[in-house]
Design an enzyme around this catalytic site. Structure first.
Site, PDB file in Angstrom:
ATOM      1  N   PHE A 118       0.859  -1.183   0.000  1.00  0.00           N
ATOM      2  CA  PHE A 118       0.000   0.000   0.000  1.00  0.00           C
ATOM      3  C   PHE A 118       0.893   1.230   0.000  1.00  0.00           C
ATOM      4  O   PHE A 118       2.033   1.151   0.462  1.00  0.00           O
ATOM      5  CB  PHE A 118      -0.888  -0.025   1.254  1.00  0.00           C
ATOM      6  CG  PHE A 118      -2.348   0.224   0.965  1.00  0.00           C
ATOM      7  CD1 PHE A 118      -2.995  -0.472  -0.034  1.00  0.00           C
ATOM      8  CD2 PHE A 118      -3.076   1.148   1.705  1.00  0.00           C
ATOM      9  CE1 PHE A 118      -4.340  -0.249  -0.296  1.00  0.00           C
ATOM     10  CE2 PHE A 118      -4.421   1.376   1.449  1.00  0.00           C
ATOM     11  CZ  PHE A 118      -5.053   0.676   0.446  1.00  0.00           C
ATOM     12  N   GLN A 232      -7.174  15.321   3.384  1.00  0.00           N
ATOM     13  CA  GLN A 232      -6.519  14.587   2.302  1.00  0.00           C
ATOM     14  C   GLN A 232      -7.413  14.516   1.059  1.00  0.00           C
ATOM     15  O   GLN A 232      -8.590  14.187   1.166  1.00  0.00           O
ATOM     16  CB  GLN A 232      -6.203  13.171   2.783  1.00  0.00           C
ATOM     17  CG  GLN A 232      -5.355  12.379   1.820  1.00  0.00           C
ATOM     18  CD  GLN A 232      -4.951  11.033   2.415  1.00  0.00           C
ATOM     19  OE1 GLN A 232      -5.772  10.146   2.589  1.00  0.00           O
ATOM     20  NE2 GLN A 232      -3.690  10.905   2.760  1.00  0.00           N
ATOM     21  N   HIS A 234      -8.044  12.844  -2.758  1.00  0.00           N
ATOM     22  CA  HIS A 234      -7.734  11.701  -3.611  1.00  0.00           C
ATOM     23  C   HIS A 234      -7.820  12.197  -5.053  1.00  0.00           C
ATOM     24  O   HIS A 234      -8.744  12.933  -5.400  1.00  0.00           O
ATOM     25  CB  HIS A 234      -8.753  10.585  -3.350  1.00  0.00           C
ATOM     26  CG  HIS A 234      -8.365   9.279  -3.951  1.00  0.00           C
ATOM     27  ND1 HIS A 234      -8.422   9.045  -5.292  1.00  0.00           N
ATOM     28  CD2 HIS A 234      -7.896   8.136  -3.391  1.00  0.00           C
ATOM     29  CE1 HIS A 234      -8.006   7.808  -5.532  1.00  0.00           C
ATOM     30  NE2 HIS A 234      -7.675   7.234  -4.398  1.00  0.00           N
ATOM     31  N   LEU A 244     -15.243   7.833  -5.436  1.00  0.00           N
ATOM     32  CA  LEU A 244     -13.883   7.452  -5.748  1.00  0.00           C
ATOM     33  C   LEU A 244     -13.772   6.454  -6.896  1.00  0.00           C
ATOM     34  O   LEU A 244     -14.458   5.446  -6.919  1.00  0.00           O
ATOM     35  CB  LEU A 244     -13.322   6.778  -4.494  1.00  0.00           C
ATOM     36  CG  LEU A 244     -11.881   7.047  -4.204  1.00  0.00           C
ATOM     37  CD1 LEU A 244     -11.689   8.523  -3.946  1.00  0.00           C
ATOM     38  CD2 LEU A 244     -11.480   6.249  -2.995  1.00  0.00           C
ATOM     39  N   ARG A 278      -0.296  10.019  -4.449  1.00  0.00           N
ATOM     40  CA  ARG A 278      -1.617  10.647  -4.478  1.00  0.00           C
ATOM     41  C   ARG A 278      -1.590  12.163  -4.470  1.00  0.00           C
ATOM     42  O   ARG A 278      -2.242  12.808  -5.287  1.00  0.00           O
ATOM     43  CB  ARG A 278      -2.403  10.229  -3.227  1.00  0.00           C
ATOM     44  CG  ARG A 278      -3.248   9.031  -3.430  1.00  0.00           C
ATOM     45  CD  ARG A 278      -4.070   8.806  -2.185  1.00  0.00           C
ATOM     46  NE  ARG A 278      -4.477   7.403  -2.125  1.00  0.00           N
ATOM     47  CZ  ARG A 278      -5.195   6.891  -1.131  1.00  0.00           C
ATOM     48  NH1 ARG A 278      -5.565   7.648  -0.112  1.00  0.00           N
ATOM     49  NH2 ARG A 278      -5.537   5.620  -1.151  1.00  0.00           N
ATOM     50  N   ARG A 381      -2.294  11.149   6.150  1.00  0.00           N
ATOM     51  CA  ARG A 381      -2.545   9.785   6.594  1.00  0.00           C
ATOM     52  C   ARG A 381      -2.093   8.795   5.529  1.00  0.00           C
ATOM     53  O   ARG A 381      -2.318   8.995   4.353  1.00  0.00           O
ATOM     54  CB  ARG A 381      -4.039   9.605   6.819  1.00  0.00           C
ATOM     55  CG  ARG A 381      -4.467   8.173   6.881  1.00  0.00           C
ATOM     56  CD  ARG A 381      -5.968   8.016   6.725  1.00  0.00           C
ATOM     57  NE  ARG A 381      -6.417   8.182   5.359  1.00  0.00           N
ATOM     58  CZ  ARG A 381      -6.987   7.186   4.635  1.00  0.00           C
ATOM     59  NH1 ARG A 381      -7.142   6.001   5.160  1.00  0.00           N
ATOM     60  NH2 ARG A 381      -7.387   7.415   3.407  1.00  0.00           N
TER      61      ARG A 381
HETATM   62  C1  LIG Z   1     -14.021   5.779  -0.042  1.00  0.00           C
HETATM   63  C2  LIG Z   1     -13.172   5.591   1.186  1.00  0.00           C
HETATM   64  C3  LIG Z   1     -12.234   4.559   1.217  1.00  0.00           C
HETATM   65  C4  LIG Z   1     -11.432   4.368   2.349  1.00  0.00           C
HETATM   66  N1  LIG Z   1     -10.511   3.356   2.347  1.00  0.00           N
HETATM   67  C5  LIG Z   1      -9.737   3.155   3.447  1.00  0.00           C
HETATM   68  C6  LIG Z   1      -8.793   2.076   3.488  1.00  0.00           C
HETATM   69  O1  LIG Z   1      -8.655   1.321   2.527  1.00  0.00           O
HETATM   70  N2  LIG Z   1      -8.058   1.894   4.605  1.00  0.00           N
HETATM   71  C7  LIG Z   1      -8.193   2.711   5.689  1.00  0.00           C
HETATM   72  O2  LIG Z   1      -7.497   2.488   6.673  1.00  0.00           O
HETATM   73  N3  LIG Z   1      -9.080   3.723   5.694  1.00  0.00           N
HETATM   74  C8  LIG Z   1      -9.850   3.975   4.593  1.00  0.00           C
HETATM   75  N4  LIG Z   1     -10.760   5.019   4.598  1.00  0.00           N
HETATM   76  C9  LIG Z   1     -10.952   5.809   5.816  1.00  0.00           C
HETATM   77  C10 LIG Z   1     -11.763   5.046   6.851  1.00  0.00           C
HETATM   78  O3  LIG Z   1     -12.767   4.301   6.208  1.00  0.00           O
HETATM   79  C11 LIG Z   1     -12.443   5.961   7.853  1.00  0.00           C
HETATM   80  O4  LIG Z   1     -11.530   6.863   8.339  1.00  0.00           O
HETATM   81  C12 LIG Z   1     -12.991   5.190   9.048  1.00  0.00           C
HETATM   82  O5  LIG Z   1     -13.805   4.138   8.612  1.00  0.00           O
HETATM   83  C13 LIG Z   1     -13.766   6.063  10.011  1.00  0.00           C
HETATM   84  O6  LIG Z   1     -14.352   5.246  11.025  1.00  0.00           O
HETATM   85  P1  LIG Z   1     -15.086   5.856  12.290  1.00  0.00           P
HETATM   86  O7  LIG Z   1     -15.519   4.731  13.134  1.00  0.00           O
HETATM   87  O8  LIG Z   1     -14.225   6.882  12.882  1.00  0.00           O
HETATM   88  O9  LIG Z   1     -16.332   6.618  11.690  1.00  0.00           O
HETATM   89  P2  LIG Z   1     -17.549   6.140  10.754  1.00  0.00           P
HETATM   90  O10 LIG Z   1     -17.409   4.769  10.269  1.00  0.00           O
HETATM   91  O11 LIG Z   1     -17.713   7.223   9.763  1.00  0.00           O
HETATM   92  O12 LIG Z   1     -18.775   6.134  11.754  1.00  0.00           O
HETATM   93  C14 LIG Z   1     -19.334   7.299  12.267  1.00  0.00           C
HETATM   94  C15 LIG Z   1     -20.531   6.932  13.101  1.00  0.00           C
HETATM   95  O13 LIG Z   1     -21.000   8.068  13.804  1.00  0.00           O
HETATM   96  C16 LIG Z   1     -22.378   8.168  13.689  1.00  0.00           C
HETATM   97  N5  LIG Z   1     -22.758   9.576  13.799  1.00  0.00           N
HETATM   98  C17 LIG Z   1     -22.242  10.628  13.138  1.00  0.00           C
HETATM   99  N6  LIG Z   1     -22.868  11.753  13.488  1.00  0.00           N
HETATM  100  C18 LIG Z   1     -23.799  11.416  14.402  1.00  0.00           C
HETATM  101  C19 LIG Z   1     -24.787  12.135  15.137  1.00  0.00           C
HETATM  102  N7  LIG Z   1     -24.961  13.460  15.011  1.00  0.00           N
HETATM  103  N8  LIG Z   1     -25.578  11.448  15.991  1.00  0.00           N
HETATM  104  C20 LIG Z   1     -25.459  10.116  16.129  1.00  0.00           C
HETATM  105  N9  LIG Z   1     -24.542   9.395  15.464  1.00  0.00           N
HETATM  106  C21 LIG Z   1     -23.731  10.033  14.609  1.00  0.00           C
HETATM  107  C22 LIG Z   1     -22.708   7.555  12.369  1.00  0.00           C
HETATM  108  O14 LIG Z   1     -24.023   7.079  12.376  1.00  0.00           O
HETATM  109  C23 LIG Z   1     -21.707   6.427  12.297  1.00  0.00           C
HETATM  110  O15 LIG Z   1     -22.228   5.294  12.934  1.00  0.00           O
HETATM  111  C24 LIG Z   1     -11.562   5.236   3.458  1.00  0.00           C
HETATM  112  C25 LIG Z   1     -12.498   6.254   3.429  1.00  0.00           C
HETATM  113  C26 LIG Z   1     -13.280   6.457   2.289  1.00  0.00           C
HETATM  114  C27 LIG Z   1     -14.214   7.612   2.251  1.00  0.00           C
END
Ligand SMILES: Cc1cc2nc3c(=O)[nH]c(=O)nc-3n(C[C@H](O)[C@H](O)[C@H](O)COP(=O)(O)OP(=O)(O)OC[C@H]3O[C@@H](n4cnc5c(N)ncnc54)[C@H](O)[C@@H]3O)c2cc1C
Ligand code: SF4
Ligand code: SF4
Ligand code: FES
Lengths: 567, 345
Positions: A118, A232, A234, A244, A278, A381
């Protein structure tokens, strides 16, 4: 409602891991998880690539130490080295733990967890499950939470923290199904609400709900945000939606073409061409567009990602997902037409300022995942480090809150306070003379951010961005909610999300203006080099008298001295 | 608004969205609203709905999140078929309209209505819980995170496709049994149960299976294939259902439900008469409905597993076929009766 020991806001990877770990740490605790979408819908499911861990399954000479170095270098030396230590040392354990509880990792020939190379990593250490890593991790965690009987409040929208001086009394949230504003008195609250890159709206790869709610709530409660200017991008987002198109398209030999028909990457990266890093490719595309060599359309300027020369067979056999995606979301068949693309905001490095245990400056309030900034990603990142971050620090935050909940008194939230929150909402629903449309404001916010606080930044642009945001905030006061229904009022929800984005956008722009250097994802045309003497530090933004007020915090160093970041 | 409907490009078409509306606070019953917009090529149904919400009618309510076909939020019925709004192209849908130029948009079926296109997903989550849709790991707690299970590629292949499921509930909405019996396990939950049951890391296979063979469980499925046909991730759900049934017959014997008992009786019958494979063919072509498809393949597999010698070719007497037909008719009746009973409950 009976006071909770822990209220977790967010059901993504970070929130669910926190819940599991808190239950494990102290099964007697009364824990709730709130999420505005069903947990399995969270944006964690979008991560395709994988999660980094030095398991040394693929490269036998890989080590935690190398992972640490790659991460620090990738961060352009802005990550805190003690935090990176924790991230990388915990990685093998947490990936194996996920394996133990059911995550269907792809496998190597010797039946161990598969790993692949990666970007920015010296060894192939990215653990994956086909192209659905985030999805399967999230499924596993959700399944385990159901198994353990975690108490979920699904489709609850968090509104505000209830604060008493320097400590939190709990959370106030709206039940989407009934429209009722409810109190969640709690000893501790953990924010795990994901990123804020959706503020770039159509210029973002993120889910519609990645609006930085948790950060905005914490910010309004006086908790500082850290390193917000680092967003960041892309290089290849679809023109209309920002979704994406993965690196695979360029990996298989796709060309980037401007409106003069040139493969313009020759100007920026003679050898690597389309396969440069990137940030470099993003900047190159943006330069082409800014210098007038992009295509024009009502949906904005763009350039072409051309796959046609690869031929129908190769596209169908090797890039079927990319073809399906461009067909589904842009109506373009890459066998016949080039794909219209432009860089898209993808990940937010900044967030709620926490220590290595997930604690914020406010007693009883914690944060983890993309909404927090520990910081392990610094100015940039590395791919695969974000899933790792949410797991490792989600777990740590859950553990810390469980251990410390006993220290705090259960807060009580008064009826008056609830009423204030209801009132605020009700006034939005009152008809008034002139009003603003939230959809238009949201769009304009994304546009001004992409233009003025985007890939290339510069003092006058940033000033313009800050002005625009201030104006949008003024206009926001006139935004009306037309749906007067209590039941599932998505109109209201989207307006509240816009408010959160506006609050945070200011911190991003103010941070970007303050940081007079170029580092990682933050590129200042007027300050093109990294300036360690002045800017080797974190920026903070705290809400004082309704304004984002800048502050700073030193970077924790360790074994690694500052070096130039070259690949 | 530039993001949705580009007015400037050639190639735009007028489309009417006929959308199901229901707000339980004010409406005594559902109705339809028509929204006509002009949509350019490349626009999805979801983006059109977003456009309508922002520009025409802010009260229109639906769920959407990733807008990229990964989160499963936007399941709804478009032109009568349950699917994801965010991956459905408006122009493609225009070719499928019953009334030219009018795309019908309705909520998923078989889940409680909440408002407009939003249905309640809780019943599905409850079923995931009831059928233990999780791995109950055999790794001792003290060992967790210290070592990996070694899993072969073959085993991974067994559940790889099943883990594509995004719980969008399209299959739930299309399932013929669920429409009659809301307690029925649901195709997505059967799929997930299968996925857990073939995972060697899991330690509660038997408990899960015991639940699956109870009333409203795996034996209620009619093998109508509608779930599989509508799965937005093209998951072969029926293979999972077959596998659970085979597994149940094999590890529990034919004791569970009337359906299974019939299958066993039927199988023995065929064994005795020694007329199997070909015997079934004319009946299939003659269209003896679903019972046949439902029970026969399994019976056949059972025979194969018991190493019964291959049956002699069918004696092509009309009498033989009549016997079979009668038998099938009787079985069909039985299974139907069972369903009726469970509906009444
Ligand atoms: C297209 C894409 C591809 C990616 N690929 C990778 C990868 O290959 N490898 C990698 O390491 N990372 C990758 N990332 C980044 C990674 O996916 C995210 O940073 C990570 O999943 C975030 O997880 P989290 O648990 O912090 O938040 P999230 O999974 O975003 O969860 C947020 C939670 O908070 C809740 N929430 C938000 N606001 C409120 C509110 N007001 N009230 C109640 N609940 C709320 C939502 O319902 C949700 O359940 C990628 C991101 C994207 C966009
Ligand atoms: S095959 Fe079974 S589960 Fe699938 S739709 Fe038909 S009855 Fe439902
Ligand atoms: S099995 Fe297919 S249709 Fe059913 S919920 Fe899963 S992804 Fe959706
Ligand atoms: S919005 Fe996520 S699947 Fe359609």
């Amino acid at each position: 409602m009976k006071p909770f020991d822990i209220v977790i806001v967010g059901g993504g990877g970070a929130g669910l891991y926190a819940a599991m770990e808190a239950m494990k740490t102290n099964p007697a605790l009364n824990i709730a998880v709130l999420s505005k979408v069903y947990p399995n819908r969270s944006h964690t499911s979008a991560a395709q690539g994988g999660a980094n861990a030095a398991l040394a399954n693929k490269a036998k000479d890989d080590s935690v130490e190398m992972h640490i170095f790659d991460t620090i270098k990738g961060s352009d030396y802005l990550a805190d080295q003690d935090a990176v230590d924790v991230l990388c040392s915990e990685a093998p354990k947490i990936i194996r733990e996920l394996e133990n509880i059911g995550t269907p990792w792809s496998r190597m020939e010797d039946n161990t967890i598969a790993q692949r190379p990666f970007g920015g990593a010296g060894r192939p250490r990215c653990c994956y499950c086909a192209d659905k890593t985030g999805h399967t991790i999230l499924q596993t965690l959700y399944e385990q939470c159901l198994r353990k009987g975690v108490l979920f409040f699904n489709e609850y929208f968090a509104l505000n923290l209830s604060v008493n001086g320097s400590r939190s009394k709990g959370l106030i949230a709206m039940n989407m199904k009934t429209g009722k504003v409810e109190a969640f008195p709690a000893k501790t609250v953990i924010f795990a609400t994901g990123g804020y890159a959706k503020m770039y709206w159509n210029r973002s790869s993120n889910a519609a709900g990645n609006t930085g709610d948790g950060q905005a709530i914490a910010y309004r409660a006086g908790i500082p945000m850290k390193d917000m200017e680092f967003v960041q991008f892309h290089p290849t987002g679809l023109r209309k939606s920002g979704l994406l198109v993965t690196e695979g398209a360029r990996g298989e030999g796709g060309y980037l073409i401007n409106k003069d028909g040139e493969r313009f990457m020759a100007r920026y990266a003679k050898e690597k061409m389309e396969l440069g890093p990137r940030d470099l490719v993003s900047r190159s595309i943006e330069t082409e567009i800014l210098e007038g060599r992009g295509f024009d359309s009502p949906a904005g300027k763009y350039i072409h990602l051309d796959l046609r020369h690869l031929g129908a067979d190769l596209i169908k056999s090797r890039l079927p997902q990319i073809r399906e995606m461009t067909l589904n979301f842009e109506g373009v068949d890459p066998i016949e037409e080039p794909i219209p693309i432009r860089p898209t905001a993808h990940y937010s490095m900044g967030g709620i300022d926490t220590d290595n245990f997930g604690r914020t400056v406010m007693d009883g309030v914690y944060a983890a995942g993309e909404c927090a900034c520990v910081s392990v990603h610094g100015a940039n990142r590395l791919g695969g480090n974000s899933l790792l971050d949410i797991l490792v620090f989600g777990r740590i935050a859950g553990h810390t809150a469980a251990e410390e909940a006993g220290k705090f008194e259960p807060g009580s939230i008064s009826e008056e306070e609830l009423k204030e929150n209801v009132e605020e909402i009700r006034t939005r629903m009152q008809p008034s003379g002139h009003y603003e449309r939230y959809g238009a404001l949201r769009e304009e916010l994304g546009q001004t951010l992409a233009l003025n606080v985007g890939i290339f930044r510069e003092s006058s642009l940033l000033h313009k961005g800050i002005e625009d945001i201030a104006e949008l905030k003024e206009r926001f006061k006139k935004v009306r909610v037309f749906d007067s229904s209590d039941v599932f009022n998505t109109n209201l929800q989207q307006v509240l999300e816009l408010q959160n984005m506006l609050d945070l956008a200011e911190t991003v722009a103010v941070g970007a203006l303050a940081r007079e250097e170029s580092r990682g994802s933050h590129t200042r045309i007027d300050f093109p080099v990294r300036d360690d003497e002045k800017w080797h530090k974190h920026t903070l933004a705290t809400l004082v008298d309704g304004k984002a007020t800048p502050g700073e915090k030193p970077v924790t160093m360790g074994r690694y001295e500052l070096q130039e970041r070259t690949y | 608004m530039t993001e949705t409907i580009d007015q400037h490009q050639e190639g735009k078409r007028d489309v009417t969205f006929r959308v199901f509306r229901f707000n339980p606070q004010v409406d005594s019953k559902p109705y339809f609203d028509d929204y006509t917009i002009s949509a350019e090529r490349g626009i999805t149904v979801l983006r059109s709905l977003n456009y309508i919400k922002e520009h025409v009618d802010a009260t229109l309510s639906f769920r959407a999140f990733c807008q990229a076909g990964i989160c499963g939020s936007c399941g709804m019925r478009v032109n009568g078929i349950s699917k994801l709004a965010c991956t459905s192209q408006v122009w493609d849908e225009l070719d499928k309209c019953r009334e030219p130029g009018i795309i019908r948009v309705e909520p998923l079926r078989s889940l409680p209505m909440i408002k407009d296109l939003i249905v309640d997903m809780d019943p599905l989550v409850d079923k995931m819980t009831r059928y233990s849709n999780w791995v109950d790991s055999t790794m001792p707690l003290a060992e967790m995170g210290k070592k990996e299970f070694l899993i072969s590629e073959e085993e991974f292949q067994q559940y790889d496709k099943a883990t594509d499921c995004i719980l969008c509930a399209s299959c739930v909405s299309e399932c013929s049994i669920l429409r009659a019996n809301k307690e029925y396990v649901s195709p997505a939950v059967l799929l997930k149960s299968y996925r857990m049951n073939v995972d060697s890391r899991d330690g509660i296979h038997d408990i899960r299976l015991a639940e699956l063979v109870k009333d409203h469980g795996v034996w209620d499925c009619t093998h109508c294939y509608r779930c599989q046909e509508s799965c937005v991730k093209s998951i072969p759900i029926m293979e999972a259902i077959h596998a659970i049934r085979e597994d149940a017959l094999e590890s529990r014997g034919p004791r569970d439900t009337s359906g299974a008992k019939h299958a066993e009786a039927f199988m023995e019958d065929i064994e005795k008469k020694g007329k199997l494979v070909e015997a079934t063919l004319p009946i299939r072509t003659n269209g003896v409905v679903w019972t046949l498809r439902n029970l026969l393949p399994m019976a056949m597999k059972m025979i194969v597993k018991r190493r019964t010698p291959p049956p002699p070719p069918l004696v092509k007497s009309a009498k033989g076929i009549k016997v079979f037909r009668a038998m099938f008719r009787e079985m069909t009746e039985h299974v139907k009766q069972d369903h009726l009973k469970s509906q009444k409950k």
